[in-house]
Structure formats: structure tokens, C-alpha cells
Design a protein around this motif. Structure first.
Motif, short mmCIF file in Angstrom:
data_model
loop_
_atom_site.label_atom_id
_atom_site.label_comp_id
_atom_site.label_asym_id
_atom_site.label_seq_id
_atom_site.Cartn_x
_atom_site.Cartn_y
_atom_site.Cartn_z
N THR A 66 0.82 -1.21 0.00
CA THR A 66 0.00 0.00 0.00
C THR A 66 0.85 1.26 0.00
OG1 THR A 66 -0.13 -0.07 2.41
CG2 THR A 66 -1.92 -1.12 1.18
N ALA A 67 2.09 1.15 0.48
CA ALA A 67 2.97 2.32 0.51
C ALA A 67 4.42 1.86 0.54
CB ALA A 67 2.67 3.19 1.72
N ALA A 68 5.29 2.70 0.01
CA ALA A 68 6.74 2.42 0.03
C ALA A 68 7.47 3.76 0.03
CB ALA A 68 7.14 1.60 -1.18
N MET A 69 8.66 3.77 0.62
CA MET A 69 9.46 4.98 0.63
C MET A 69 10.91 4.63 0.90
SD MET A 69 10.21 5.88 4.28
CE MET A 69 10.75 7.47 4.03
N ALA A 70 11.78 5.55 0.57
CA ALA A 70 13.20 5.44 0.89
C ALA A 70 13.54 6.63 1.77
CB ALA A 70 14.05 5.44 -0.37
N MET A 71 14.26 6.40 2.84
CA MET A 71 14.60 7.49 3.75
C MET A 71 15.76 8.33 3.22
SD MET A 71 15.37 7.27 7.80
CE MET A 71 17.14 7.26 7.92
N LEU A 72 16.71 7.68 2.52
CA LEU A 72 17.90 8.37 2.03
C LEU A 72 18.12 8.06 0.56
CD1 LEU A 72 20.19 7.36 5.02
CD2 LEU A 72 19.28 9.63 4.62
N TYR A 73 18.73 9.02 -0.14
CA TYR A 73 19.17 8.78 -1.50
C TYR A 73 20.44 7.96 -1.46
CZ TYR A 73 16.00 12.42 -3.14
OH TYR A 73 14.88 13.16 -3.43
N PHE A 74 20.59 7.04 -2.39
CA PHE A 74 21.78 6.20 -2.46
C PHE A 74 22.59 6.59 -3.69
CE2 PHE A 74 24.15 2.57 -3.98
CZ PHE A 74 24.78 2.13 -2.83
N ARG A 75 23.87 6.81 -3.45
CA ARG A 75 24.81 7.04 -4.55
C ARG A 75 26.01 6.15 -4.31
NH1 ARG A 75 23.89 12.69 -3.51
NH2 ARG A 75 22.18 13.34 -4.81
N GLY A 86 29.53 4.88 -3.84
CA GLY A 86 30.74 5.54 -3.39
C GLY A 86 30.51 6.63 -2.36
N ALA A 87 29.25 6.92 -2.05
CA ALA A 87 28.94 7.97 -1.08
C ALA A 87 28.93 7.39 0.34
CB ALA A 87 27.58 8.60 -1.40
N LYS A 88 28.81 8.27 1.31
CA LYS A 88 28.84 7.86 2.72
C LYS A 88 27.70 6.92 3.06
CE LYS A 88 31.31 11.92 4.21
NZ LYS A 88 31.32 13.12 5.01
N ILE A 89 26.56 7.08 2.41
CA ILE A 89 25.42 6.20 2.70
C ILE A 89 25.76 4.76 2.31
CG2 ILE A 89 24.22 6.64 0.52
CD1 ILE A 89 22.62 6.12 3.94
N GLN A 90 26.59 4.57 1.28
CA GLN A 90 27.01 3.22 0.91
C GLN A 90 27.86 2.62 2.03
OE1 GLN A 90 29.30 2.83 -2.72
NE2 GLN A 90 29.07 0.62 -2.72
N ASN A 91 28.72 3.43 2.66
CA ASN A 91 29.51 2.94 3.79
C ASN A 91 28.61 2.53 4.95
OD1 ASN A 91 31.81 3.51 2.36
ND2 ASN A 91 32.18 5.47 3.36
N LEU A 92 27.57 3.32 5.22
CA LEU A 92 26.64 2.99 6.31
C LEU A 92 25.94 1.66 6.04
CD1 LEU A 92 25.01 6.46 7.00
CD2 LEU A 92 26.56 5.21 8.48
N ILE A 93 25.45 1.49 4.82
CA ILE A 93 24.76 0.25 4.47
C ILE A 93 25.72 -0.94 4.52
CG2 ILE A 93 23.58 -0.97 2.59
CD1 ILE A 93 22.34 1.76 1.84
N HIS A 94 26.93 -0.74 4.03
CA HIS A 94 27.93 -1.81 4.04
C HIS A 94 28.26 -2.21 5.48
CE1 HIS A 94 31.91 -3.68 3.64
NE2 HIS A 94 31.47 -4.08 2.47
N ASN A 95 28.45 -1.22 6.36
CA ASN A 95 28.75 -1.53 7.77
C ASN A 95 27.58 -2.22 8.45
OD1 ASN A 95 31.43 -0.74 8.16
ND2 ASN A 95 30.84 1.41 8.25
N LEU A 96 26.38 -1.85 8.11
CA LEU A 96 25.19 -2.50 8.67
C LEU A 96 25.09 -3.94 8.18
CD1 LEU A 96 22.47 -2.37 10.21
CD2 LEU A 96 21.46 -1.55 8.09
N LYS A 97 25.26 -4.11 6.89
CA LYS A 97 25.04 -5.42 6.28
C LYS A 97 26.16 -6.43 6.58
CE LYS A 97 23.81 -7.35 1.77
NZ LYS A 97 23.55 -7.02 0.37
N TYR A 98 27.41 -5.99 6.47
CA TYR A 98 28.52 -6.93 6.55
C TYR A 98 29.28 -6.90 7.89
CZ TYR A 98 27.69 -7.24 1.57
OH TYR A 98 27.10 -7.41 0.36
N ASN A 99 29.25 -5.77 8.59
CA ASN A 99 30.00 -5.66 9.84
C ASN A 99 29.11 -5.63 11.07
OD1 ASN A 99 32.35 -5.55 8.30
ND2 ASN A 99 32.27 -3.34 8.13
#
Length: 100
Positions: free
Chosen positions: A73-82, A84-97
Motif C-alpha cells: 500500500t505504501a513504500a518509501m526510501a529514507m535516504l538517496y543512495f549514490r 561511493g557515497a557515505k550512505i554506501q559505507n553505512l549500508i555496508h557496515n550495517l550489512k557486513y560488519n
């Protein structure tokens, strides 16, 4: 009694500082050392996070990409993903570390 409390506080602070020197808490986005009141993300990175406004609009880009594919019924993204950007580091640390 006050002297004992003062010495105990000083010893705890000293040991905490020593542990921080040997094993510093690092920002999950940029990797620099965090200050005493910072947790997980430094203030600069926290300020610079690329937030979306998708939670305001029901017909946002994420929701449109999922229409007809999933029964939602609804979907959203909280942050834009690019890449090589810092958000990729955050996701990588969450997922793998396992860093929340």
C-alpha cells in the motif's frame, strides 16, 4: 568519602580514555574518530545525510517502481543512495560488519 568518589571517577574516566585511544569508536560513514557525545555517525556526516521527502508523498519514485510487482500500500526510501557515497559505507557496515 568525597575523595574516594573523586578518585574513582578519575580512574573510570582515565581507563575510558585509554580504551578510546587504543580502540577508538569510528564514524560508520567516514571512518574518523567520534567525539565523546557522538554515537555511530559523526555530527558532520549526520548533518550531510541525503534525506528524501518520500515519506510525505504517497506516489513517490520508490512506490511507483513497486506498483504491480508487490501487493503493497505504501513504500518509501529514507535516504538517496549514490555509489561511493557515505550512505554506501553505512549500508555496508550495517550489512557486513553488523554495525547498527
Amino acid at each position: 568519602m568525597e575523595v574516594i568518589k573523586s578518585n574513582k571517577f578519575w580512574l573510570q574516566q582515565w581507563s575510558s580514555d585509554l580504551i578510546g585511544l587504543l580502540f577508538p569508536d569510528l564514524c560508520n560513514a567516514c571512518g574518523i574518530s567520534l567525539f565523546q557525545n557522538e554515537h555511530l555517525i559523526c555530527t558532520k556526516c549526520l548533518y550531510d545525510l541525503p534525506y528524501t521527502d518520500y515519506h510525505i508523498h504517497q506516489e513517490n519514485r520508490v512506490a511507483k517502481q513497486l506498483w504491480g510487482r508487490l501487493p503493497i500500500t505504501a513504500a518509501m526510501a529514507m535516504l538517496y543512495f549514490r555509489k561511493g557515497a557515505k550512505i554506501q559505507n553505512l549500508i555496508h557496515n550495517l550489512k557486513y560488519n553488523n554495525k547498527t
